[in-house]
Design a protein around this motif. Structure first.
Motif, PDB file in Angstrom:
ATOM      1  N   LEU A 185     -19.879 -24.111  -1.872  1.00 39.53           N
ATOM      2  CA  LEU A 185     -18.616 -24.000  -1.148  1.00 39.53           C
ATOM      3  C   LEU A 185     -17.893 -22.707  -1.521  1.00 39.53           C
ATOM      4  O   LEU A 185     -17.295 -22.050  -0.654  1.00 39.53           O
ATOM      5  N   ALA A 186     -17.958 -22.316  -2.797  1.00 40.06           N
ATOM      6  CA  ALA A 186     -17.313 -21.068  -3.231  1.00 40.06           C
ATOM      7  C   ALA A 186     -17.905 -19.870  -2.492  1.00 40.06           C
ATOM      8  O   ALA A 186     -17.178 -18.949  -2.096  1.00 40.06           O
ATOM      9  N   THR A 187     -19.221 -19.870  -2.280  1.00 41.94           N
ATOM     10  CA  THR A 187     -19.876 -18.794  -1.534  1.00 41.94           C
ATOM     11  C   THR A 187     -19.365 -18.740  -0.103  1.00 41.94           C
ATOM     12  O   THR A 187     -19.099 -17.663   0.444  1.00 41.94           O
ATOM     13  N   GLN A 188     -19.189 -19.912   0.509  1.00 42.53           N
ATOM     14  CA  GLN A 188     -18.669 -19.975   1.879  1.00 42.53           C
ATOM     15  C   GLN A 188     -17.223 -19.487   1.949  1.00 42.53           C
ATOM     16  O   GLN A 188     -16.851 -18.750   2.873  1.00 42.53           O
ATOM     17  N   LEU A 189     -16.420 -19.891   0.963  1.00 44.67           N
ATOM     18  CA  LEU A 189     -15.017 -19.467   0.940  1.00 44.67           C
ATOM     19  C   LEU A 189     -14.912 -17.953   0.773  1.00 44.67           C
ATOM     20  O   LEU A 189     -14.090 -17.297   1.420  1.00 44.67           O
ATOM     21  N   LEU A 190     -15.744 -17.392  -0.112  1.00 47.27           N
ATOM     22  CA  LEU A 190     -15.740 -15.949  -0.340  1.00 47.27           C
ATOM     23  C   LEU A 190     -16.122 -15.208   0.939  1.00 47.27           C
ATOM     24  O   LEU A 190     -15.492 -14.202   1.292  1.00 47.27           O
ATOM     25  N   ALA A 191     -17.130 -15.706   1.635  1.00 51.97           N
ATOM     26  CA  ALA A 191     -17.551 -15.078   2.888  1.00 51.97           C
ATOM     27  C   ALA A 191     -16.427 -15.126   3.919  1.00 51.97           C
ATOM     28  O   ALA A 191     -16.214 -14.167   4.666  1.00 51.97           O
ATOM     29  N   GLY A 192     -15.690 -16.248   3.930  1.00 50.72           N
ATOM     30  CA  GLY A 192     -14.588 -16.376   4.867  1.00 50.72           C
ATOM     31  C   GLY A 192     -13.459 -15.397   4.583  1.00 50.72           C
ATOM     32  O   GLY A 192     -12.906 -14.778   5.505  1.00 50.72           O
TER      33      GLY A 192
END
Length: 261
Positions: A185-192
């Motif tokens: 989820l952290a990877t997704q948030l960073l990408a966002g």
């Protein structure tokens, strides 16, 4: 290229000079320490080349009140010269004007050793709800950086993991479960967040030439390789690429890779 010719080129250009821009909580000093592989404070020199007591300027560096003309040099890697801008918290048009003048003068300086070669613009992801302030956006709209590559550095990217854990707990998971699943989820948030920043700055007149995210710069094992790669690739001249790579005394992989190229 013959080693003697390479040395002449480096002597002509001088050391690799970077303007570091960002808020006072963006982790700029820690970032520079990691790049130079040290925990020591830099030596500081004024525009006349006179050394300033680092303990005197350290407080002003943390608060963002200091002279942009001052040169910060780490003895662990004197191949870099850094200029640290005042934080944008002040929101002062005067500060923005001073920075624009500095970039204009140093980008076109007659003496090559006085020119700035790159700009690292630091934005802390601990404030991901509002990553780019209006004053910062004005920089990309009004400061002519056409001849100097700007790398937008998203610092404190590890804050995304804490944010992910909080969201997962709010979704009903236990702390143990949240921690085990936070990475994805952290990877997704960073990408966002990165996409939001890129979209916000894409319409500016002088957008960044590259984007990187860095985490855990307070740890001695932290990896600055993405920043150095991005900076090197953003440079126009081969001589400058060789110069920035030559400063990486501890990054053997990067040295070998670009030597082969």
């Amino acid at each position: 290229m013959d080693p003697t010719a390479v040395k002449k080129q480096f002597d002509r250009i001088g050391r690799f000079r970077v303007l570091v821009i960002g808020r006072s909580n963006a982790g700029k000093t820690t970032l520079l320490q990691r790049v130079c592989n040290t925990t020591e404070l830099p030596e500081v020199f004024n525009s006349k080349g006179e050394k300033i007591d680092p303990m005197i300027v350290q407080g002003s560096l943390e608060r963002g009140y200091h002279n942009i003309e001052d040169e910060l040099i780490f003895q662990s890697n004197p191949g870099f010269i850094f200029h640290d801008s005042r934080g944008f918290e002040a929101g002062s048009k005067n500060e923005l004007g001073l920075m624009k003048d500095f970039v204009k003068d140093r980008a076109a300086a007659m003496k090559l050793e006085q020119r700035i070669h790159a700009i690292w613009f630091c934005i802390p992801l601990t404030e991901s709800e509002r990553p780019v302030l209006a004053a910062e956006e004005q920089f990309f709209d009004g400061c002519n950086t056409a001849s100097v590559p700007v790398i937008l550095v998203m610092t404190k990217a590890d804050a995304m993991e804490s944010l992910a854990i909080g969201q997962l707990i709010d979704g009903g998971l236990t702390m143990r479960e949240a921690i085990s699943r936070a990475g994805e989820l952290a990877t997704q948030l960073l990408a966002g967040v990165r996409t939001r920043i890129q979209n916000q700055l894409a319409g500016c007149k002088y957008p960044p030439k590259g984007y990187v995210s860095l985490a855990s710069m307070n740890e001695t094992s932290a990896d600055c390789d993405p920043l150095l790669r991005c900076t090197t690739n953003a440079l126009d001249g081969v001589e400058l690429q060789k110069l920035v790579i030559s400063t990486q005394q501890v990054n053997f992989v990067l040295n070998i890779e670009y030597a082969v190229k």
